[in-house]
Design a protein around this motif. Structure first.
Motif, PDB file in Angstrom:
ATOM      1  N   PHE A   1       1.001  -1.210   0.092  1.00  0.00           N
ATOM      2  CA  PHE A   1      -0.140   0.134   0.050  1.00  0.00           C
ATOM      3  C   PHE A   1       0.727   1.129  -0.036  1.00  0.00           C
ATOM      4  CE2 PHE A   1       0.570  -1.111   4.575  1.00  0.00           C
ATOM      5  CZ  PHE A   1       1.178  -0.310   4.990  1.00  0.00           C
ATOM      6  N   SER A   2       2.205   0.987   0.083  1.00  0.00           N
ATOM      7  CA  SER A   2       3.039   2.369   0.109  1.00  0.00           C
ATOM      8  C   SER A   2       2.926   3.232  -0.727  1.00  0.00           C
ATOM      9  CB  SER A   2       4.477   1.803   0.487  1.00  0.00           C
ATOM     10  OG  SER A   2       5.528   2.954   0.576  1.00  0.00           O
TER      11      SER A   2
ATOM     12  N   ARG B   1      -8.824   6.898  -2.091  1.00  0.00           N
ATOM     13  CA  ARG B   1      -9.101   6.224  -0.684  1.00  0.00           C
ATOM     14  C   ARG B   1     -10.445   6.212  -0.329  1.00  0.00           C
ATOM     15  NH1 ARG B   1      -3.590   7.706  -0.377  1.00  0.00           N
ATOM     16  NH2 ARG B   1      -2.570   7.109   1.699  1.00  0.00           N
TER      17      ARG B   1
ATOM     18  N   PHE C   1      -5.776   3.806   4.259  1.00  0.00           N
ATOM     19  CA  PHE C   1      -4.915   2.861   3.282  1.00  0.00           C
ATOM     20  C   PHE C   1      -5.260   3.223   1.808  1.00  0.00           C
ATOM     21  CE2 PHE C   1      -4.038   0.640   7.071  1.00  0.00           C
ATOM     22  CZ  PHE C   1      -2.574   0.937   7.289  1.00  0.00           C
TER      23      PHE C   1
ATOM     24  N   ALA D   1      -0.451  -0.233  -4.356  1.00  0.00           N
ATOM     25  CA  ALA D   1      -1.673  -0.754  -3.728  1.00  0.00           C
ATOM     26  C   ALA D   1      -2.725  -1.628  -4.500  1.00  0.00           C
ATOM     27  CB  ALA D   1      -2.323   0.407  -3.089  1.00  0.00           C
TER      28      ALA D   1
END
Ligand SMILES: Cc1cc2nc3c(=O)[nH]c(=O)nc-3n(C[C@H](O)[C@H](O)[C@H](O)COP(=O)(O)OP(=O)(O)OC[C@H]3O[C@@H](n4cnc5c(N)ncnc54)[C@H](O)[C@@H]3O)c2cc1C
Length: 262
Positions: free
Chosen positions: A116-117, A171, A177, A197
């Protein structure tokens, strides 16, 4: 809550690495924001914060970001903005809140290799190298795909280039996240399209990007969007299904391309 039996503020990277190798229960400490969510009991926590690695500096060819640099420092850095536009401020502004980003570090964010970064997605759209104590210098994509050996991430080095960038994310609610994130860049006529993601970690859609020219028409953009969803894998998790992610990827990549061409 995680626990430490001992805490060591090291004086050098050599000392940090020696300690790290002494036991599998010794651990490098970043901003602790992810670690504190766990319950693992460690032996020694190794603190790098006395080593001057919390800086963003400039060399002739690159911008170097030390592993202890907080995300907020990257988000507000005039130097990063000058070279890479609003990429980092747009990518990081959705990560929890300002106080959180004042503590979360680049090193902890990249070393964790989270799918998810937003941090990794943004860095993937640039020419980024990762400096590790033991494994040396590797490209970001090599780092993300290599076996997870215990090592110290010292810094990220981004090549200075005349690059246009854009970051898009979706989001379900602010600060959650991401369901999907996209970073697009254009440098010397060469596009990069990074999609993270999915929910797996960010990867470049290289074939799709090669279909684009500096000023692509609608037909080329449509072909590129189709190629993105064929080239990359999209999965299902608690946030979204793979079909929804594919639709979203097309929308976000198109927005990114259009924002750069505008
Ligand atoms: C509730 C919550 C929501 C989040 N939401 C998002 C989001 O929306 N988008 C996003 O991109 N991120 C998100 N994150 C991740 C966050 O941004 C940070 O990436 C994360 O907290 C790790 O950074 P840290 O500095 O706190 O690392 P820590 O928690 O201190 O460390 C994480 C791991 O990295 C290792 N480590 C740290 N520094 C180094 C180093 N220099 N070398 C080697 N190993 C190292 C540690 O040993 C540990 O295993 C979220 C995190 C939390 C807790």
């Amino acid at each position: 809550m995680f626990g430490l039996k001992e805490y060591r503020a090291v004086q050098s990277l050599d000392e940090a690495h020696e300690l790290l190798m002494q036991s599998r229960d010794n651990v490098i400490l970043g901003g602790l924001l992810w670690m504190k969510m766990g319950r693992k009991q460690y032996h020694t926590g190794i603190d790098l914060s006395g080593l001057g690695l919390n800086m963003i500096s400039e060399t002739e060819d690159s911008i170097d970001i030390g592993c202890m640099t907080p995300l907020r420092q990257m988000e507000t850095s005039p130097l990063l903005h000058q070279w890479f536009g609003p990429l980092f401020s747009d990518a990081f502004k959705g990560i929890v809140g300002v106080q959180f980003r004042n503590l979360a570090t680049l090193g902890g964010s990249v070393y964790s290799r989270f799918g998810f970064s937003d941090v990794i997605t943004a860095l993937t759209a640039l020419d980024t190298q990762i400096h590790l104590y033991q494994a040396g210098t590797v490209s970001l994509s090599e780092f993300l795909n290599m076996d997870q050996k215990r090592d110290i991430l010292i810094k990220a080095v981004i090549r200075k280039q005349a690059v246009k960038t854009n970051f898009q994310t979706r989001r379900k609610s602010a600060t959650d996240f991401p369901v999907l994130s996209v970073a697009v860049s254009l440098c010397n006529g060469q596009w990069k399209i990074a999609v993270g993601a999915r929910p797996s970690r960010a990867a470049l859609a290289k074939k799709a990007a090669d279909l684009l020219s500096s000023e692509p028409d609608e037909e080329k953009i449509t072909a590129t969007l189709d190629s993105v969803v064929n080239e990359l894998s999209f999965g299902t998790d608690q946030r979204a299904g793979s079909d929804y992610r594919k639709v979203l990827a097309k929308v976000l990549v198109k927005r990114g391309i259009n924002a750069i061409c505008r």
